[in-house]
Design an enzyme around this catalytic site. Structure first.
Site, short mmCIF file in Angstrom:
data_model
loop_
_atom_site.label_atom_id
_atom_site.label_comp_id
_atom_site.label_asym_id
_atom_site.label_seq_id
_atom_site.Cartn_x
_atom_site.Cartn_y
_atom_site.Cartn_z
N LYS A 25 18.29 31.11 -1.21
CA LYS A 25 18.70 29.78 -0.75
C LYS A 25 18.64 28.81 -1.92
CE LYS A 25 18.71 31.35 3.52
NZ LYS A 25 19.97 31.60 4.26
N SER A 65 25.32 33.41 4.00
CA SER A 65 24.61 32.13 4.03
C SER A 65 24.72 31.32 2.75
CB SER A 65 23.13 32.36 4.35
OG SER A 65 22.46 32.93 3.25
#
Length: 206
Positions: free
Chosen positions: A99, A57
């Site tokens: 993230k 990701s």
């Protein structure tokens, strides 16, 4: 007549004098070891912590199985800033995610295609620009989930929260799916990739 051995063999008095010195040295060593253990505990649990990247990701900037050092104290001194890479708890899933911060409290977020707008102003995401260009060269979009969307309809980041996305926009479960992230759930900022050795580097936050 003097005995030659008297010059080399320690007397009982000398042995007694050396015992307190040896005991004192042992106590000093013990103190040093205890201090070292305490410092390791403070550094490991209170200031910094290792984190293992799992999944794709955050590609191309982070790869699965890379190890990063997380700065756990920085956000007790100030709030997160856009562009910073963070590790945070996802309570519903019982996991920690890594993230990038895109928006902070009060920001209006709009993400359509490969165009990101914060408070109506287009943001150039230099950290994924190369990946976007490669996708466009193939006639593709780098992003496959816009925001707001059917899952998260509110585009304004509420007070005490942030909006995050993974750098691999078409392969990331982030605020577009799980919603805004509470500042209380942030573990810290990813500052250094330390493993594998050939990938060692300071993390770029902008």
């Amino acid at each position: 007549m003097e005995n030659g051995n008297d010059l080399t063999n320690p007397t009982s008095k000398e042995l007694l004098e050396k015992q307190p010195l040896a005991k004192s040295e042992m106590i000093d060593w013990l103190k040093a070891i205890i201090v070292a253990i305490v410092l390791v505990f403070i550094i490991r649990w209170l200031l910094f912590a290792p984190f293992i990247v799992e999944g794709a990701s955050m590609e191309p900037n982070f790869k699965t199985d890379e190890r990063v050092v997380v700065n756990k104290i920085i956000y007790s001194l100030r709030d997160p800033k856009p562009g910073e890479v963070i590790v945070f708890h996802v309570r519903k899933e019982g996991e920690d995610f890594i993230k990038r911060v895109i928006g902070v409290a009060g920001d209006q977020i709009q993400y359509q295609g490969d165009n990101l707008y914060v408070n109506g102003k287009k943001v150039e995401e230099f950290y994924i620009q190369g990946a976007i260009q490669k996708a466009h060269a193939k006639g593709e979009l780098y992003n496959n989930v816009d925001f707001p969307n059917g899952t998260i309809t509110d585009s304004k980041v509420p007070e005490g929260y942030i909006f995050v996305m993974g750098d691999h926009r078409n392969n990331s479960r982030d605020s577009r799916a799980i919603g805004f992230v509470s500042i209380k759930d942030i573990v810290g900022r990813a500052d250094v990739i330390f493993w594998p050795l050939d990938s060692m580097q300071w993390v770029k936050h902008k």
